[in-house]
Design a protein around this motif. Sequence first.
Motif, mmCIF file in Angstrom:
data_model
loop_
_atom_site.group_PDB
_atom_site.id
_atom_site.type_symbol
_atom_site.label_atom_id
_atom_site.label_comp_id
_atom_site.label_asym_id
_atom_site.label_seq_id
_atom_site.Cartn_x
_atom_site.Cartn_y
_atom_site.Cartn_z
ATOM 1 N N MET A 129 0.711 -1.084 0.082
ATOM 2 C CA MET A 129 0.001 0.302 -0.151
ATOM 3 C C MET A 129 1.053 1.262 0.201
ATOM 4 O O MET A 129 1.249 1.661 0.868
ATOM 5 C CB MET A 129 -1.014 0.183 1.074
ATOM 6 C CG MET A 129 -2.120 1.482 1.292
ATOM 7 S SD MET A 129 -3.246 0.813 2.502
ATOM 8 C CE MET A 129 -4.394 -0.075 2.191
ATOM 9 N N ALA A 130 0.322 1.983 -0.913
ATOM 10 C CA ALA A 130 1.526 3.247 -1.240
ATOM 11 C C ALA A 130 1.516 4.127 -0.152
ATOM 12 O O ALA A 130 -0.095 4.544 0.571
ATOM 13 C CB ALA A 130 0.941 3.760 -2.699
ATOM 14 N N THR A 131 2.362 4.991 0.613
ATOM 15 C CA THR A 131 2.233 5.617 1.667
ATOM 16 C C THR A 131 2.746 6.803 1.368
ATOM 17 O O THR A 131 2.796 8.095 2.050
ATOM 18 C CB THR A 131 2.864 5.277 3.217
ATOM 19 O OG1 THR A 131 4.636 4.654 2.413
ATOM 20 C CG2 THR A 131 1.717 3.720 3.544
ATOM 21 N N ALA A 132 3.011 7.740 0.409
ATOM 22 C CA ALA A 132 3.784 8.366 -0.032
ATOM 23 C C ALA A 132 2.526 10.219 -0.268
ATOM 24 O O ALA A 132 3.351 10.745 -0.140
ATOM 25 C CB ALA A 132 4.382 8.287 -1.577
ATOM 26 N N THR A 133 1.369 9.687 0.526
ATOM 27 C CA THR A 133 0.221 10.802 0.169
ATOM 28 C C THR A 133 -0.371 10.520 1.399
ATOM 29 O O THR A 133 -0.243 9.883 2.468
ATOM 30 C CB THR A 133 -0.548 10.746 -0.877
ATOM 31 O OG1 THR A 133 -1.092 9.388 -0.567
ATOM 32 C CG2 THR A 133 -0.194 10.925 -2.383
ATOM 33 N N THR A 134 -1.048 11.523 2.085
ATOM 34 C CA THR A 134 -1.498 11.862 3.377
ATOM 35 C C THR A 134 -2.871 10.915 3.450
ATOM 36 O O THR A 134 -2.960 9.723 4.057
ATOM 37 C CB THR A 134 -2.289 13.117 3.311
ATOM 38 O OG1 THR A 134 -0.962 14.155 3.154
ATOM 39 C CG2 THR A 134 -3.056 13.137 5.053
ATOM 40 N N HIS A 135 -3.634 10.419 1.887
ATOM 41 C CA HIS A 135 -4.367 9.676 2.228
ATOM 42 C C HIS A 135 -3.865 7.923 1.696
ATOM 43 O O HIS A 135 -4.349 7.162 2.637
ATOM 44 C CB HIS A 135 -5.161 9.747 0.910
ATOM 45 C CG HIS A 135 -6.130 11.056 0.578
ATOM 46 N ND1 HIS A 135 -7.059 11.459 1.927
ATOM 47 C CD2 HIS A 135 -5.879 12.329 0.101
ATOM 48 C CE1 HIS A 135 -7.607 12.595 1.636
ATOM 49 N NE2 HIS A 135 -7.429 13.410 -0.001
ATOM 50 N N GLY A 136 -2.891 7.688 1.331
ATOM 51 C CA GLY A 136 -2.100 6.658 1.496
ATOM 52 C C GLY A 136 -1.900 6.119 2.981
ATOM 53 O O GLY A 136 -1.717 5.083 3.485
ATOM 54 N N ALA A 137 -1.214 7.286 3.174
ATOM 55 C CA ALA A 137 -0.537 6.905 4.834
ATOM 56 C C ALA A 137 -2.151 6.102 5.761
ATOM 57 O O ALA A 137 -1.788 5.892 6.994
ATOM 58 C CB ALA A 137 0.636 7.983 5.372
ATOM 59 N N ARG A 138 -2.709 7.240 5.756
ATOM 60 C CA ARG A 138 -4.286 6.707 6.196
ATOM 61 C C ARG A 138 -5.031 6.000 5.989
ATOM 62 O O ARG A 138 -4.608 5.328 7.142
ATOM 63 C CB ARG A 138 -5.271 8.191 6.449
ATOM 64 C CG ARG A 138 -6.198 8.161 7.171
ATOM 65 C CD ARG A 138 -7.554 8.696 6.425
ATOM 66 N NE ARG A 138 -7.740 8.564 5.088
ATOM 67 C CZ ARG A 138 -8.482 9.016 4.307
ATOM 68 N NH1 ARG A 138 -8.628 10.146 4.635
ATOM 69 N NH2 ARG A 138 -9.019 8.639 2.922
ATOM 70 N N ASP A 139 -4.844 5.212 5.195
ATOM 71 C CA ASP A 139 -5.510 4.514 4.697
ATOM 72 C C ASP A 139 -4.391 2.581 5.428
ATOM 73 O O ASP A 139 -4.954 1.603 5.709
ATOM 74 C CB ASP A 139 -5.893 3.428 3.061
ATOM 75 C CG ASP A 139 -6.528 5.255 2.514
ATOM 76 O OD1 ASP A 139 -7.403 5.399 2.875
ATOM 77 O OD2 ASP A 139 -6.726 5.358 1.256
#
Length: 272
Positions: free
Chosen positions: A1-11
């Motif tokens: 799961m990608a965490t480079a964006t805020t939404h990705g980190a949240r998910d």
Amino acid sequence: MATATTHGARDHARAQQGGRAEAMPVVPASDWPGETPGPVVWAETVAGGNYTHKVLARGTELRLTDLAGDACAHLLLYVDGRPWERLNTADTVKVQWNAYLGAGQLLLSDQGRVLATLTADTSGRHDALCGTSTLVRNTARYGDGTPQSASPAGRELLKLAALKNGLAARDLPPSLSFFQGVEVREDGALDFTGSAGPGAAVTLRAEQDVTVLIANVPHPLDPRPAYTCTPLEVLAWRAHPTAPGDPLWDATPEGHRAFLNTADHLTARGIK
């Protein structure tokens, strides 16, 4: 799961919900799956090189278990709301004429009062003399002793636990160590005796409302070159404080006096 964006980190973070790690708290503690004599109020596994803390009500029983045989629980106690009354290892030893901790021993403050009672012990490998490891010593032995390192010192971790309870470094007295033993030779030198093996446990009973700080780190006399410390299980449940008629109340004249001092203090505060 990608965490480079805020939404990705949240998910990614939300996806961890319900997961279990080897060392973590059980929240709520009542979800702990085992059986205890009373309702569970604290259930946690503390990794080697980590710490924990909790405020426990008078009468609560606290069981520490060395799960794999290389835990070392460095313990401090403070009266909740009155942190100037705290565990005094020197008085704990000298008042009871005994430097070796075990079932029936009392953990005393410098006010002559009982903070906790050791009600059970299957380890017999403890230490009331050496305290915990320090930044300087761990840096010399392992290359680092800071809290974020792979070899954190016990005192550095206890500082963090203290800060989370409104305490500071100057509030840290010498601690007691459970599960890694020390014996005094006739010439006064100290021998490290190690652990009793996996599954050893001690149970403490809080005789006042207490703030508990625990660091799980290698004993400072552990001769092994590697930083060796395995998980510690911490479990607490509701119970009742020691009262007149309990064998521990009258086990020794010194202990009887300490219980009387504690009862007198609590009665004056309106606590039965």
